[in-house]
Design an enzyme around this catalytic site. Structure first.
Site, PDB file in Angstrom:
ATOM      1  N   LYS A 175       3.295 -15.529   3.985  1.00 11.15           N
ATOM      2  CA  LYS A 175       2.901 -16.414   2.809  1.00 11.15           C
ATOM      3  C   LYS A 175       4.451 -16.668   2.292  1.00 11.15           C
ATOM      4  O   LYS A 175       4.850 -16.216   1.122  1.00 11.15           O
ATOM      5  CB  LYS A 175       2.302 -15.763   1.983  1.00 11.15           C
ATOM      6  N   ASP A 205      -5.645  -6.221   5.705  1.00  9.64           N
ATOM      7  CA  ASP A 205      -6.919  -5.426   5.115  1.00  9.64           C
ATOM      8  C   ASP A 205      -7.736  -6.565   4.836  1.00  9.64           C
ATOM      9  O   ASP A 205      -9.154  -6.337   5.028  1.00  9.64           O
ATOM     10  CB  ASP A 205      -6.436  -4.663   3.952  1.00  9.64           C
ATOM     11  N   ASP A 253      -3.457 -17.833   3.223  1.00  8.73           N
ATOM     12  CA  ASP A 253      -4.768 -18.714   2.474  1.00  8.73           C
ATOM     13  C   ASP A 253      -5.466 -19.709   3.485  1.00  8.73           C
ATOM     14  O   ASP A 253      -6.651 -19.730   3.623  1.00  8.73           O
ATOM     15  CB  ASP A 253      -4.342 -19.169   1.134  1.00  8.73           C
ATOM     16  N   ASP A 263     -11.570  -8.054   7.142  1.00  5.95           N
ATOM     17  CA  ASP A 263     -13.130  -7.919   6.550  1.00  5.95           C
ATOM     18  C   ASP A 263     -13.415  -9.225   6.639  1.00  5.95           C
ATOM     19  O   ASP A 263     -14.713  -9.349   7.085  1.00  5.95           O
ATOM     20  CB  ASP A 263     -12.995  -7.524   5.096  1.00  5.95           C
ATOM     21  N   TYR A 271       0.972  -1.132  -0.143  1.00  5.54           N
ATOM     22  CA  TYR A 271       0.008   0.068  -0.015  1.00  5.54           C
ATOM     23  C   TYR A 271       0.784   1.385  -0.100  1.00  5.54           C
ATOM     24  O   TYR A 271       0.201   2.312  -0.496  1.00  5.54           O
ATOM     25  CB  TYR A 271      -1.016  -0.079   1.248  1.00  5.54           C
TER      26      TYR A 271
END
Ligand code: IPM
Ligand code: MG
Length: 368
Positions: free
Chosen positions: A196, A252, A228, A256, A146
């Protein structure tokens, strides 16, 4: 008598309505404690862009600079409306990321919490929820993709291309790890490290630094999880998690999902802490489709106030009362539209009624 200045950035969409309810709660906190709050409203987001040409205008920056803490509502427009603003001035890139960068609010705490008594809000089955969901995601907030360099252009083959860079240095990773381990020490001494590293080199460094920091917290059990796989595990067995730490983009997305397993993003407040300044915001967006209808859930905004009381004003006990007041409203069988779908057995109330009920409950609580 303590006195604190709070910059109030109500934001876009449902922001002003839910901020109004959070302010009601702040007023009651003033009544009940030896504290006064000086509220300093300022434009931020798309509303600021349309009024001044800038989503994070100079006047707002000056107000935030002076503030002891910042309370920020959601920002942004619908996908279509956003196109009316030049890409770099859109509220996310033009206001929110600059706010995070300016105050270096690298540590983002996102509680995902649903007591057993409220398990009916969740889309997960009761047997999956067990004793309730109670975890905190610790998201690195000022690094990674970001904030990396970005470039768009046309390459030698005449094709449009884009390049974004994901960069972390070890100091950035170390400081968020310390935050996560310290939180784990205060809770179940269990830390899930989300990464990851089977693909991303950034995760290889992330894990190396994590292991170095872990030596300073020998009591904390670390569990490593690929991001994941963590997404699946959050649905199948959320109770295994307590504190989860992750880089910016993973946080992020998974946060959610946290709102998803609770049943509503409206249940997601957050604290964004830097070494010198902190701001507090719902983790969700500005929900332009329901703006102005008095149906949005103000829980995340009022919860952000609770996090502000605890983290910025040293008022942890009163913060607990605010949480309890909100839980009390739910326990009485009321909620806003997001959580009172037909057949749910929950009685629907408006944004303003939710705020009024929280205020009533809080007033009735013993003073701290
Ligand atoms: C969040 C939001 C922001 C983010 C957006 C609005 C830029 O989704 O706080 O999670 O991506 O960080
Ligand atoms: Mg998000």
């Amino acid at each position: 008598m303590k006195h604190y200045k709070i910059a109030v950035l109500a934001g876009d969409g449902i922001g002003p309505e839910i901020t109004q309810e959070a302010i009601k709660v702040l007023k009651v906190v003033e009544e009940r404690n030896d504290v006064t709050f000086e509220l300093m409203p300022a434009l931020f987001g798309a509303c600021a862009y349309f009024a001044t040409g800038d989503a994070f205008p100079q006047e707002t920056i000056a107000i935030c600079d002076q503030a002891d803490a910042i309370l920020k509502g959601p920002i942004g427009l619908s996908h279509e409306e956003s196109k009316k603003i030049p890409v770099d001035k859109q509220p996310e890139r033009g206001a929110l990321l600059p706010l995070r960068r300016r105050y270096n609010t690298y540590a983002n705490f996102r509680p995902v919490s649903l007591p057993k008594a409220l398990a009916h809000f969740s889309p997960l089955k009761p047997e999956v929820i067990g004793e309730g969901i109670d975890l905190i995601m610790v998201r690195e907030l000022v690094g990674g993709l970001y904030f990396g360099e970005k470039e768009m252009g046309v390459n030698a083959q005449g094709l449009r291309y884009v390049r974004e860079t994901l960069e972390y240095d070890e100091a950035q990773i170390r400081r968020i790890m310390h935050q996560a381990f310290k939180l784990a020490m205060k809770r179940r001494k269990l830390l899930h490290n989300i990464h990851k590293s089977n693909v991303l080199k950034s995760s290889v460094l992330w894990n190396e630094v994590m292991e170095e920091v872990a030596k300073e917290y020998p009591e904390v059990k670390v569990v490593n999880y690929l991001v994941d796989a963590a997404a699946t595990a959050l649905c199948l067995n959320p109770a295994q998690f307590d504190v989860m730490v992750m880089e910016n983009m993973f946080g992020d997305i998974l946060s959610d999902q946290g709102g998803g397993i609770l049943g509503s993003l409206g249940l997601m407040p957050s604290a964004c802490l830097g070494d010198d300044k902190a701001y507090y915001e719902p983790s969700h967006g500005s929900a332009p489709d329901i703006a102005g209808k008095n149906i949005a859930n103000p829980y995340s905004m009022i919860g952000s106030v609770a996090m502000m009381l605890e983290n910025s004003f040293d008022m942890a006990d009163e913060a607990k009362n605010v949480w309890a007041a909100m839980q009390g409203v739910f326990a009485d069988g009321f909620s806003t539209a997001d959580l009172s779908k037909p057949g749910s057995g929950v009685k629907m109330i408006s944004t303003v009624e939710f705020g009024d009920k929280v205020v009533e409950k809080l007033r009735a609580m013993p003073k701290v």
